[in-house]
Scaffold this motif. Structure first.
Motif, PDB file in Angstrom:
ATOM      1  N   SER A 130      48.018  39.135  86.358  1.00  0.00           N
ATOM      2  CA  SER A 130      46.825  38.439  86.759  1.00  0.00           C
ATOM      3  C   SER A 130      46.276  37.984  85.615  1.00  0.00           C
ATOM      4  CB  SER A 130      45.990  39.081  87.744  1.00  0.00           C
ATOM      5  OG  SER A 130      45.465  40.213  86.999  1.00  0.00           O
ATOM      6  N   GLU A 132      43.147  38.018  85.118  1.00  0.00           N
ATOM      7  CA  GLU A 132      42.120  39.102  84.777  1.00  0.00           C
ATOM      8  C   GLU A 132      42.534  40.229  83.969  1.00  0.00           C
ATOM      9  OE1 GLU A 132      38.589  41.478  87.152  1.00  0.00           O
ATOM     10  OE2 GLU A 132      39.829  40.595  88.390  1.00  0.00           O
ATOM     11  N   ALA A 155      37.304  30.640  85.187  1.00  0.00           N
ATOM     12  CA  ALA A 155      38.122  31.685  85.937  1.00  0.00           C
ATOM     13  C   ALA A 155      37.530  33.098  85.322  1.00  0.00           C
ATOM     14  CB  ALA A 155      39.450  31.510  85.849  1.00  0.00           C
ATOM     15  N   ASP A 209      47.836  33.990  89.633  1.00  0.00           N
ATOM     16  CA  ASP A 209      46.730  33.402  90.115  1.00  0.00           C
ATOM     17  C   ASP A 209      47.222  32.027  90.629  1.00  0.00           C
ATOM     18  OD1 ASP A 209      44.399  35.113  88.580  1.00  0.00           O
ATOM     19  OD2 ASP A 209      46.005  34.961  87.626  1.00  0.00           O
ATOM     20  N   THR A 210      46.531  31.603  91.812  1.00  0.00           N
ATOM     21  CA  THR A 210      46.939  30.355  92.425  1.00  0.00           C
ATOM     22  C   THR A 210      46.567  29.141  91.440  1.00  0.00           C
ATOM     23  OG1 THR A 210      44.448  30.342  93.436  1.00  0.00           O
ATOM     24  CG2 THR A 210      46.271  31.269  94.743  1.00  0.00           C
ATOM     25  N   SER A 212      47.374  28.704  88.788  1.00  0.00           N
ATOM     26  CA  SER A 212      48.243  28.605  87.503  1.00  0.00           C
ATOM     27  C   SER A 212      49.287  27.398  88.254  1.00  0.00           C
ATOM     28  CB  SER A 212      49.138  29.792  87.451  1.00  0.00           C
ATOM     29  OG  SER A 212      49.996  30.215  88.625  1.00  0.00           O
TER      30      SER A 212
END
Length: 243
Positions: A130, A132, A155, A209-210, A212
């Protein structure tokens, strides 16, 4: 000597007028032999580095388009939108998450952002991470004016963190060279990173992550305002959206 702010504004308008006049002459010169003209395309670095140049080359190889000249210029997304809106270019191609300021647009190709790390990096053994999870490491990025820099900053803020940049570079090649030197990690379009994976000894990992998953868009002031050569190019690029 240096121009005043008023002089600089006049210069920009004069350049736009000269460009329009040159394009008008080129378009009107020889329509009796079919569609001809000069089309100025402004595009983001990602669009140019991925499929846009190949698509335009294919367009120009078509015998029916031999009389069409295409000029391509790289610009930051927000700058190219303004240039198209002001009439300084016929077509813009960039990531579809920018403010298009009322311009008409249609979808183009898709790509996805990936994480790129040195082969000895702690994350190198992972298949997917992810965004993060990357924030504990130093990043390498493109300039703040780029759309991806802005998006990643937002983000990171939503995750309650900030991106620690080890280096800011001007293009993808430099970005991946810094990663290959083991000085940081980067979020880079997968299509570009995969070309350098073996050459630079880097690893390309999926991001979960969406955000991306990205879609590029073709923007212009309106189909009715496009000269025939530009309209033909827009139609061709739009047809490549699912290619």
């Amino acid at each position: 000597m240096a121009p005043t702010p008023a002089g600089q504004a006049l210069l920009e308008h004069a350049r736009t007028m000269l460009f329009s006049a040159e394009r008008l002459c080129a378009d009107m010169a020889s329509f009796h032999r079919g569609i001809k003209g000069q089309v100025k395309v402004v595009a983001s670095a990602s669009a140019i580095a991925e499929a846009l140049l190949d698509d335009i080359a294919e367009f120009m190889r078509d015998e029916a388009n031999q009389g069409i000249q295409v000029d391509i210029e790289e610009r930051f997304s927000r700058d190219l939108v303004r240039l198209v809106a002001d009439g300084g270019a016929s077509i813009g191609v960039c990531w579809d998450n920018v403010d298009f300021q009322g311009l008409e647009r249609c979808p183009y190709r898709r790509d996805d952002l990936a994480l790129v790390v040195h082969q000895d990096h702690p994350l190198a053994t992972r298949k997917s991470v992810s965004f993060e999870q990357t924030l504990k490491y130093e990043h390498v990025g493109l300039p703040p004016a780029t759309a991806v820099h802005t998006m990643l900053g937002r983000a990171a803020a939503r995750a309650g963190h900030a991106i620690r940049y080890r280096a800011i570079v001007s293009n993808f090649d430099a970005e991946l060279r810094v990663v290959a030197a083991g000085l940081g990690i980067s979020i880079t379009p997968r299509q570009i990173a995969k070309r350098y994976e073996k050459l630079y000894g880097i690893r390309v990992l999926s991001l979960s992550d969406t955000f991306s998953d990205r879609c590029f868009a073709i923007c212009f002031r309106g189909r009715d305002s496009l000269q025939p050569a530009a309209l033909r190019l827009v139609d061709f690029l739009e047809a490549r959206a699912d290619a």
